[in-house]
Design a protein around this motif. Sequence first.
Motif, PDB file in Angstrom:
ATOM      1  N   UNK A 291       0.832  -1.203   0.000  1.00 41.19           N
ATOM      2  CA  UNK A 291       0.000   0.000   0.000  1.00 41.19           C
ATOM      3  C   UNK A 291       0.868   1.253   0.000  1.00 41.19           C
ATOM      4  N   UNK A 292       1.931   1.267   0.790  1.00 41.53           N
ATOM      5  CA  UNK A 292       2.838   2.409   0.808  1.00 41.53           C
ATOM      6  C   UNK A 292       3.483   2.611  -0.564  1.00 41.53           C
ATOM      7  N   UNK A 293       3.825   1.503  -1.206  1.00 43.54           N
ATOM      8  CA  UNK A 293       4.441   1.589  -2.536  1.00 43.54           C
ATOM      9  C   UNK A 293       3.451   2.153  -3.550  1.00 43.54           C
ATOM     10  N   UNK A 294       2.193   1.616  -3.579  1.00 42.15           N
ATOM     11  CA  UNK A 294       1.205   2.070  -4.556  1.00 42.15           C
ATOM     12  C   UNK A 294       0.940   3.561  -4.442  1.00 42.15           C
ATOM     13  N   UNK A 295       0.971   4.086  -3.221  1.00 41.44           N
ATOM     14  CA  UNK A 295       0.682   5.501  -3.018  1.00 41.44           C
ATOM     15  C   UNK A 295       1.807   6.402  -3.520  1.00 41.44           C
ATOM     16  N   UNK A 296       3.001   5.817  -3.680  1.00 42.60           N
ATOM     17  CA  UNK A 296       4.151   6.598  -4.154  1.00 42.60           C
ATOM     18  C   UNK A 296       4.616   6.185  -5.541  1.00 42.60           C
ATOM     19  N   UNK A 297       4.514   4.907  -5.847  1.00 40.85           N
ATOM     20  CA  UNK A 297       4.930   4.393  -7.162  1.00 40.85           C
ATOM     21  C   UNK A 297       3.735   3.643  -7.757  1.00 40.85           C
ATOM     22  N   UNK A 298       3.103   4.160  -8.807  1.00 41.47           N
ATOM     23  CA  UNK A 298       1.918   3.516  -9.380  1.00 41.47           C
ATOM     24  C   UNK A 298       2.204   2.095  -9.854  1.00 41.47           C
ATOM     25  N   UNK A 299       1.200   1.232  -9.747  1.00 42.53           N
ATOM     26  CA  UNK A 299       1.336  -0.153 -10.210  1.00 42.53           C
ATOM     27  C   UNK A 299       1.504  -0.168 -11.725  1.00 42.53           C
ATOM     28  N   UNK A 300       2.548  -0.824 -12.188  1.00 48.55           N
ATOM     29  CA  UNK A 300       2.903  -0.783 -13.610  1.00 48.55           C
ATOM     30  C   UNK A 300       1.780  -1.306 -14.504  1.00 48.55           C
ATOM     31  N   UNK A 301       1.124  -2.401 -14.121  1.00 51.66           N
ATOM     32  CA  UNK A 301       0.081  -2.977 -14.969  1.00 51.66           C
ATOM     33  C   UNK A 301      -1.129  -2.052 -15.086  1.00 51.66           C
ATOM     34  N   UNK A 302      -1.466  -1.378 -13.981  1.00 52.54           N
ATOM     35  CA  UNK A 302      -2.569  -0.420 -14.023  1.00 52.54           C
ATOM     36  C   UNK A 302      -2.181   0.764 -14.905  1.00 52.54           C
ATOM     37  N   UNK A 303      -0.966   1.248 -14.733  1.00 57.56           N
ATOM     38  CA  UNK A 303      -0.483   2.386 -15.510  1.00 57.56           C
ATOM     39  C   UNK A 303      -0.541   2.118 -17.007  1.00 57.56           C
ATOM     40  N   UNK A 304      -0.075   0.934 -17.409  1.00 59.18           N
ATOM     41  CA  UNK A 304      -0.002   0.621 -18.840  1.00 59.18           C
ATOM     42  C   UNK A 304      -1.378   0.609 -19.483  1.00 59.18           C
ATOM     43  N   UNK A 305      -2.384   0.107 -18.768  1.00 56.76           N
ATOM     44  CA  UNK A 305      -3.734   0.059 -19.336  1.00 56.76           C
ATOM     45  C   UNK A 305      -4.348   1.455 -19.382  1.00 56.76           C
ATOM     46  N   UNK A 306      -4.182   2.232 -18.310  1.00 53.32           N
ATOM     47  CA  UNK A 306      -4.710   3.594 -18.307  1.00 53.32           C
ATOM     48  C   UNK A 306      -4.012   4.464 -19.358  1.00 53.32           C
ATOM     49  N   UNK A 307      -2.753   4.170 -19.618  1.00 52.23           N
ATOM     50  CA  UNK A 307      -1.952   4.987 -20.542  1.00 52.23           C
ATOM     51  C   UNK A 307      -2.384   4.801 -22.003  1.00 52.23           C
ATOM     52  N   UNK A 308      -3.133   3.743 -22.294  1.00 50.40           N
ATOM     53  CA  UNK A 308      -3.587   3.516 -23.675  1.00 50.40           C
ATOM     54  C   UNK A 308      -4.376   4.714 -24.178  1.00 50.40           C
ATOM     55  N   UNK A 309      -5.268   5.239 -23.333  1.00 51.77           N
ATOM     56  CA  UNK A 309      -6.069   6.392 -23.743  1.00 51.77           C
ATOM     57  C   UNK A 309      -5.194   7.623 -23.954  1.00 51.77           C
TER      58      UNK A 309
END
Length: 247
Positions: free
Chosen positions: A153-171
């Motif tokens: 949880x501490x990591x997600x709040x500072x470093x975004x989850x790569x798999x989530x980022x890649x999908x959101x970044x498509x748009x």
Amino acid sequence: IIQLQETLLSKILQDRHLKVYNVFEGTNLIKERLQSKKVLLILDDVGESNEVENLLGECNWFASGSRVIITTRNKQVLATLGRDHRIYKVKKLSHCEAHELFNQYAFQTSKYGEDYSELAKQIIHYANGLPLALKIIGSDLCGKNIHEWKSALEKYENIPHENIQEILKISYDGLEKTEKDIFLDIACFFKGYNKDDVVNILGSCDLYPDYGIGKLIDKCLISLEHDYVPPVDSLSMHDLVQQMGRD
């Protein structure tokens, strides 16, 4: 497009050997062979309006009672379909729905120890109703101990989850240069600001913000929240989309 046309025709006509050699031929075949049939057709993740046109023409080829469901990241894709359609915007999950989905992936059950309860609430708050984030984070944490949960949880709040980022970044990747600049400016500086004020600022930078902000709204990267006192429209953005933009 040719492969999609072949799939559409062969599935409905049950002809595995049907071949399409160019887009124009495929469009004509769909019109000729399917115009008298009552169909349920689902087109998932459509990116451009010409994809719909090559498969459906003017959306009046099929028999009465047919239903076509289109999912898209871009509302403008649906603007060319004429009047006989309805647009549904997918809403964020409610708090109860988010709990249920997260538990399904993180615990594979609806029950878990009290020591996980508070952390689960924090993660669900972090995901803010986004099913994608709940599934990915839940799967990542399944079977992990309480200390790993806290660290994650501490990591997600500072470093975004790569798999989530890649999908959101498509748009984001599908935007034009000026639209990307506007999106990044809002993500980094102007979330929550009065839309008119932001338009004035970005207009002085030759970013054509009236058009660009409209495109970002169509692609669900930002939204407008109307405040009644005083009556203004402020720019809003999902927390994880903002995190992706800042990254």
